[in-house]
Design an enzyme around this catalytic site. Structure first.
Site, PDB file in Angstrom:
ATOM      1  N   CYS A 117     -26.702  -4.254  -7.723  1.00  0.00           N
ATOM      2  CA  CYS A 117     -27.907  -4.489  -6.937  1.00  0.00           C
ATOM      3  C   CYS A 117     -27.581  -4.997  -5.548  1.00  0.00           C
ATOM      4  O   CYS A 117     -27.850  -6.161  -5.212  1.00  0.00           O
ATOM      5  CB  CYS A 117     -28.800  -5.471  -7.673  1.00  0.00           C
ATOM      6  SG  CYS A 117     -29.278  -4.796  -9.251  1.00  0.00           S
ATOM      7  N   ARG A 160       0.810  -1.223   0.000  1.00  0.00           N
ATOM      8  CA  ARG A 160       0.000   0.000   0.000  1.00  0.00           C
ATOM      9  C   ARG A 160       0.844   1.275   0.000  1.00  0.00           C
ATOM     10  O   ARG A 160       0.556   2.239  -0.694  1.00  0.00           O
ATOM     11  CB  ARG A 160      -0.860  -0.020   1.265  1.00  0.00           C
ATOM     12  CG  ARG A 160      -1.971   1.009   1.260  1.00  0.00           C
ATOM     13  CD  ARG A 160      -2.661   1.031   2.611  1.00  0.00           C
ATOM     14  NE  ARG A 160      -3.018  -0.232   3.155  1.00  0.00           N
ATOM     15  CZ  ARG A 160      -4.219  -0.812   3.033  1.00  0.00           C
ATOM     16  NH1 ARG A 160      -5.169  -0.207   2.376  1.00  0.00           N
ATOM     17  NH2 ARG A 160      -4.461  -1.985   3.585  1.00  0.00           N
TER      18      ARG A 160
HETATM   19  N1  LLP Z   1       3.236  -9.028   3.494  1.00  0.00           N
HETATM   20  C1  LLP Z   1       2.250  -9.862   3.836  1.00  0.00           C
HETATM   21  C2  LLP Z   1       2.595 -11.184   4.360  1.00  0.00           C
HETATM   22  C3  LLP Z   1       0.905  -9.454   3.709  1.00  0.00           C
HETATM   23  O1  LLP Z   1      -0.072 -10.276   4.075  1.00  0.00           O
HETATM   24  C4  LLP Z   1       0.613  -8.175   3.198  1.00  0.00           C
HETATM   25  C5  LLP Z   1      -0.768  -7.724   3.042  1.00  0.00           C
HETATM   26  C6  LLP Z   1       1.686  -7.336   2.835  1.00  0.00           C
HETATM   27  C7  LLP Z   1       2.990  -7.793   3.012  1.00  0.00           C
HETATM   28  C8  LLP Z   1       1.484  -5.954   2.286  1.00  0.00           C
HETATM   29  O2  LLP Z   1       0.883  -5.127   3.229  1.00  0.00           O
HETATM   30  P1  LLP Z   1       0.764  -3.555   2.957  1.00  0.00           P
HETATM   31  O3  LLP Z   1       2.164  -2.983   2.972  1.00  0.00           O
HETATM   32  O4  LLP Z   1       0.114  -3.381   1.646  1.00  0.00           O
HETATM   33  O5  LLP Z   1      -0.055  -3.061   4.078  1.00  0.00           O
HETATM   34  N2  LLP Z   1      -7.162  -5.760   0.897  1.00  0.00           N
HETATM   35  C9  LLP Z   1      -6.854  -5.063   2.128  1.00  0.00           C
HETATM   36  C10 LLP Z   1      -5.405  -5.228   2.543  1.00  0.00           C
HETATM   37  C11 LLP Z   1      -4.997  -6.670   2.690  1.00  0.00           C
HETATM   38  C12 LLP Z   1      -3.562  -6.812   3.071  1.00  0.00           C
HETATM   39  C13 LLP Z   1      -3.143  -8.226   3.017  1.00  0.00           C
HETATM   40  N3  LLP Z   1      -1.768  -8.454   3.312  1.00  0.00           N
HETATM   41  C14 LLP Z   1      -7.221  -3.587   1.965  1.00  0.00           C
HETATM   42  O6  LLP Z   1      -7.706  -3.200   0.925  1.00  0.00           O
HETATM   43  O7  LLP Z   1      -7.039  -2.819   2.904  1.00  0.00           O
END
Ligand code: LLP
Length: 425
Positions: free
Chosen positions: A346, A278
């Site tokens: 919907c 992110r």
């Molecule tokens: N590493 C692992 C093992 C993870 O499970 C994740 C994210 C990341 C790295 C990356 O995390 P970030 O830096 O992006 O926070 N769909 C959800 C977020 C799910 C995150 C899953 N794991 C949303 O839209 O907020």
């Protein structure tokens, strides 16, 4: 910091007008900024300069080939969670030895594929997975490099659905059971268990949970080394948040995060891996949508747009807040009215913004749903038989459609009639 600004009265991605893109590509569409992607990668890279760290972009956040190739060309490694993501990372030019494979349910087929590619390391999440990987590696006559994912039981203080480091979450092995699993893993000759992995959640806006997790990681490293385990690498996961609410939400700067890592783990002489998703791509993308109708509900205004929950699932799945900016700058000075921005799907849960004070949008107007670069297009679907939302990448004054909108024929053509139903003439 991002590169979506008003210019000549119109919201632009770098030097490209989103209104121009809307008429060229049609709406809805995702638009990404190369400059923002590059900036975020470089800011993080600079923050960790001198710490022997490899940044492995979490492909799950945005897996478009153009995004991955942009990052791979900057030197990024990739964190993948499936054979599909591994193939995407490799197709985008990521060297195999910069790929880390995570996830609780890797199949033996996926393990074999990744070993064949020669990836850097597997983040193993359970005892049965450890044995499966050992068997697959033995059958191929290779050694698999492994970090064991440890669940530190730390509350990341984020949305329950994106918290991963509490003991009730499915991820990793319990902290207290880690030493015995490392002992067991040492007996498996086709595994080189050289690392520890932790990832406590996503959209984390406070350094405290990271501090707690890193302290536990440090203690475990020292304990395992005392027991004779060669711990060479620490994978500290991702999770750093982004400002979805402008200046009302200020996540820690990568420099502060890097300083915390240095203070917590810096003297351990271990190679570091980071898995940010992110933080790199979140505000490098927007979802542009056009108003179809405006309807006066009972005491509420509904602005019905042509993007929907199938294009951006985050608002309804996580009650996520995304700012909405009118594409026409003139609208930003209008008096606001309270409204819901909803899609045509919907479902009552089909909304992009709820009870938001925004300009009184009119049909045909364009708006940008901000900070939609991470977990946006990757989580989209064709629900309600809506065509998959296209993606556009901007670079200065140039742009390219990096995933076109499929045709209805392509979408329906994926289905097959069984032999007992003959097509009607
Ligand atoms: N590493 C692992 C093992 C993870 O499970 C994740 C994210 C990341 C790295 C990356 O995390 P970030 O830096 O992006 O926070 N769909 C959800 C977020 C799910 C995150 C899953 N794991 C949303 O839209 O907020």
């Amino acid at each position: 910091m991002h590169h979506f600004h008003y210019k000549d009265g119109v919201l632009h991605a770098e030097d490209v007008s989103l209104a121009h893109l809307a008429s060229d590509v049609g709406t809805p569409f995702y638009c990404y900024s190369t400059a923002t992607l590059e900036r975020h990668y470089r800011v993080l890279e600079r923050a960790f300069a001198g710490q022997n760290a490899t940044i492995c972009f979490a492909v799950k956040a945005n897996s478009n080939q153009a995004v991955l190739a942009t990052l791979a060309r900057l030197g990024a490694g990739m964190d993948v969670v499936s054979e599909g993501e591994l193939r995407r990372a490799r197709a985008a030019g990521t060297p195999a030895d910069k790929v880390i494979f995570a996830g609780v349910g890797k199949t033996r087929e996926e393990m074999a594929y990744a070993l064949g590619e020669g990836i850097c390391s597997f983040n193993v999440e359970s005892e049965p997975e450890l044995h499966a990987l050992s068997e697959v590696a033995e059958s191929l006559g290779v050694t698999a490099r492994v970090a064991i994912r440890v669940n530190p039981d730390v509350d990341a203080k984020t949305h329950a659905k994106i918290s991963t480091g509490k003991s009730e979450n499915k991820f990793g092995i319990p902290y207290l059971r880690a030493p015995s699993l490392y002992d067991e893993a040492r007996k498996l000759p086709y595994l080189d268990v050289a690392g520890i992995h932790m990832h406590i959640g996503s959209q984390i806006t406070d350094l405290a949970p990271f501090r707690d997790a890193f302290r536990l990681m440090r203690d475990l490293t020292l304990e395992l080394r005392r027991e004779g385990h060669a711990i060479h690498h620490l994978d500290i996961g991702g999770g750093l948040g982004v400002p979805y609410r402008g200046s009302n939400e200020v996540p820690p700067h990568p420099d502060e995060y890097a300083a915390l890592v240095a203070a917590s783990l810096g003297d351990l002489d271990a190679k570091l891996y980071l898995e940010p998703g992110r933080m790199i791509v979140g505000n490098a993308g927007v979802l542009v949508t056009r108003v179809v109708y405006v309807k006066a509900g009972a005491g509420k205004r509904f602005t019905i747009v042509d993007a929907a929950m199938n294009d951006l699932l985050r608002p309804t799945l996580y009650e996520a807040f995304h700012e909405v900016w009118p594409v026409s700058e003139a609208r930003t000075s209008d008096a606001t009215v309270l409204q819901d921005i909803v899609g045509p799907v919907c479902e009552t849960g089909d909304y992009l913004a709820v009870e938001r004070a925004l300009p009184p949008f009119e049909p045909e107007e364009l708006m940008a749903v901000m900070t939609a670069g991470a977990y946006g297009a990757v989580m989209s679907s064709t629900y309600n038989t809506r065509r998959l939302v296209p993606e556009v990448l901007v670079n200065g004054s140039a742009y390219a459609v990096v995933r076109p909108r499929p045709s209805y024929e392509e979408m329906i053509g994926l289905d097959r009639l069984p032999p007992w139903i003959t097509p009607e003439a």
